[in-house]
Write an enzyme that holds these catalytic residues in place. Structure first.
Site, PDB file in Angstrom:
ATOM      1  N   GLY A  91       1.008  -1.370   0.067  1.00 51.83           N
ATOM      2  CA  GLY A  91      -0.010   0.090  -0.068  1.00 51.83           C
ATOM      3  C   GLY A  91       0.669   1.186  -0.102  1.00 51.83           C
ATOM      4  N   ASN A  92       0.231   2.437   0.319  1.00 51.73           N
ATOM      5  CA  ASN A  92       1.144   3.566   0.318  1.00 51.73           C
ATOM      6  C   ASN A  92       0.315   4.525   1.340  1.00 51.73           C
ATOM      7  OD1 ASN A  92      -0.951   5.277  -1.277  1.00 51.73           O
ATOM      8  ND2 ASN A  92      -0.312   3.791  -2.997  1.00 51.73           N
TER       9      ASN A  92
END
Ligand code: CTP
Length: 396
Positions: free
Chosen positions: A206-207
């Site tokens: 993810g980020n």
């Protein structure tokens, strides 16, 4: 949106009255004008002095004071909206029957502006046949209802009956009465937040994207009259605007599919999402155990949504992308503008003070395909959204 709007608030006797103080502050912050009328029993719950200081106006409670008559007719005409919150069972019943035994009720009966009510009561009262009957009468009389929430109640019980939160009330009023027409009839599609690419049933890539920028743009377009669809991945924010169509996705592939499905009928598309560039080639069916010293993940490229839209878009569709850069900012952003065939690119540089993930401020430069470039200062994401939407108004 609310600047110079005249909001008349009627407060009745209910424990939820304390929340109106926050609402008044939000309205004043939005530069609305606020006047307040209270029922005599509301004084048992909040002090008229506090209300008066916050609203910057005298609070009206009695029909006549010191041989002077309060002009309830002009009060109703002064207002753009009359909000009665919290609305107690007692005042609800009186309103439904046209009873006029205090200043608030006299103002209601003579109000020519739209009237909105936000009830607050215990669950048993909320569910009582008399309450339902009275609310139905009010609705028939053209009164707008902000329904109650579920949660902890003054009785200590948990259930339906809590008054809507100040922010929800503010959003309701803005949405119902104060949207403007600049983008009326325009269909706008926005992607926001980060995508999650699964590794195994418990892990993902993810980020840090919070979705704040995309939400702020969606709300700004919506307030300017557009028909807005927001496709979101993982986000830390939400919108109270009920008219914004929100589609939730998890992975880049899901975001690609959802965006393509919506794009055909769209006038303006804004790709503000932080889409993962790569996903694991294989997703493990079971949790990966830590029984090996080293492991490696093979990653494959995700589809580039912005680039695909750029390749299929029609002449009358405006496509705006974002570029998040850490070095050679202008050059990289210009390359993205050209290679993805976007109409414009909003550049944010992580090097700039005040710009970046999770912050409530941003600093942008907008590059247009006609070769123009416009720099903006550090601003709140809401202000940045306003700049982006105003910029778009020049081209569509
Ligand atoms: N974008 C997209 N689909 C992807 C990757 C990015 O639609 N698979 C969009 C983003 O929403 C943004 C723009 O492309 O509007 C640029 O994203 P950015 O992450 O800055 O650049 P990338 O194209 O991913 O290139 P790089 O990571 O090499 O800078």
């Amino acid at each position: 949106m609310l600047k110079d709007k005249k909001i008349l608030i009627g407060i009745t006797g209910s424990i939820a009255a304390y929340k109106i103080l926050s609402l008044i502050r939000l309205l004043i912050k939005a530069r609305a004008e606020v006047k307040v009328v209270m029922t005599p029993s509301a004084k048992d719950f909040i002090s008229p002095l506090t209300v008066s200081v916050l609203s910057k106006n005298k609070v009206i409670i009695e029909l006549a004071e010191n041989d002077e008559w309060e002009n309830h007719v002009m009060l109703g005409r002064w207002a753009d909206v009359f909000l009665i919150a919290p609305l107690s069972c007692n005042t609800l019943a009186k309103m439904a029957n046209g009873i006029c035994d205090n200043m608030l009720l006299a103002t209601y009966l003579s109000a020519t502006c739209p009237v909105v009510v936000a009830p607050a009561m215990d669950e048993d009262m909320w569910k009582h046949a008399a309450t339902k009957r009275n609310l139905a009468t009010l609705k028939k009389d053209g009164v707008h209802l902000i329904t109650v929430n579920k949660g902890e109640l003054a009785s200590g019980l948990f259930g339906e009956g809590r008054m809507a939160e100040p922010e929800e009330i503010l959003t309701f009023i803005t949405e119902q009465f104060f949207r403007t027409n600049e983008f009326k009839g325009r269909k706008v599609l926005i992607t926001a937040g980060g995508t999650h690419e699964p590794i195994d049933p418990v892990r993902f890539i993810g980020n840090h994207s919070s979705g704040k920028m995309g939400f702020a743009i969606a709300e700004e377009f919506y307030l300017k009259g557009a028909n807005v669809t927001l496709i979101i991945g993982s986000v830390q924010v939400k919108t109270f605007f009920k008219g914004i169509k929100v589609i939730k996705v998890t992975t880049a592939d899901e975001m690609y599919q959802a965006t393509l499905k919506e794009f055909k009928n769209i006038d303006i598309a804004i790709m503000a999402a932080a889409v993962a560039d790569y996903k694991p080639l294989n997703v493990a069916k079971e949790k990966i155990k830590k029984n090996k010293k080293n492991i490696s993940l093979q990653l494959v490229k995700n589809k580039d949504i912005l680039a695909y839209l750029g390749s299929v878009k029609k002449k009358n569709q405006f496509l705006l992308g974002f570029a998040l850069e850490t070095n050679n900012e202008n050059e990289n952003a210009l390359n993205k503008l050209k290679s993805k065939k976007a109409d414009a690119i909003v550049l944010n540089s992580l090097k700039q003070k005040g710009a970046g993930f999770g912050l409530s401020t941003n600093k942008i430069t907008i590059l247009h395909k006609d070769g123009t470039l416009k720099d903006y200062g550090v601003k709140s994401k809401t202000e940045v959204a306003k700049d982006i939407v105003s910029f778009m108004a020049n081209f569509v």
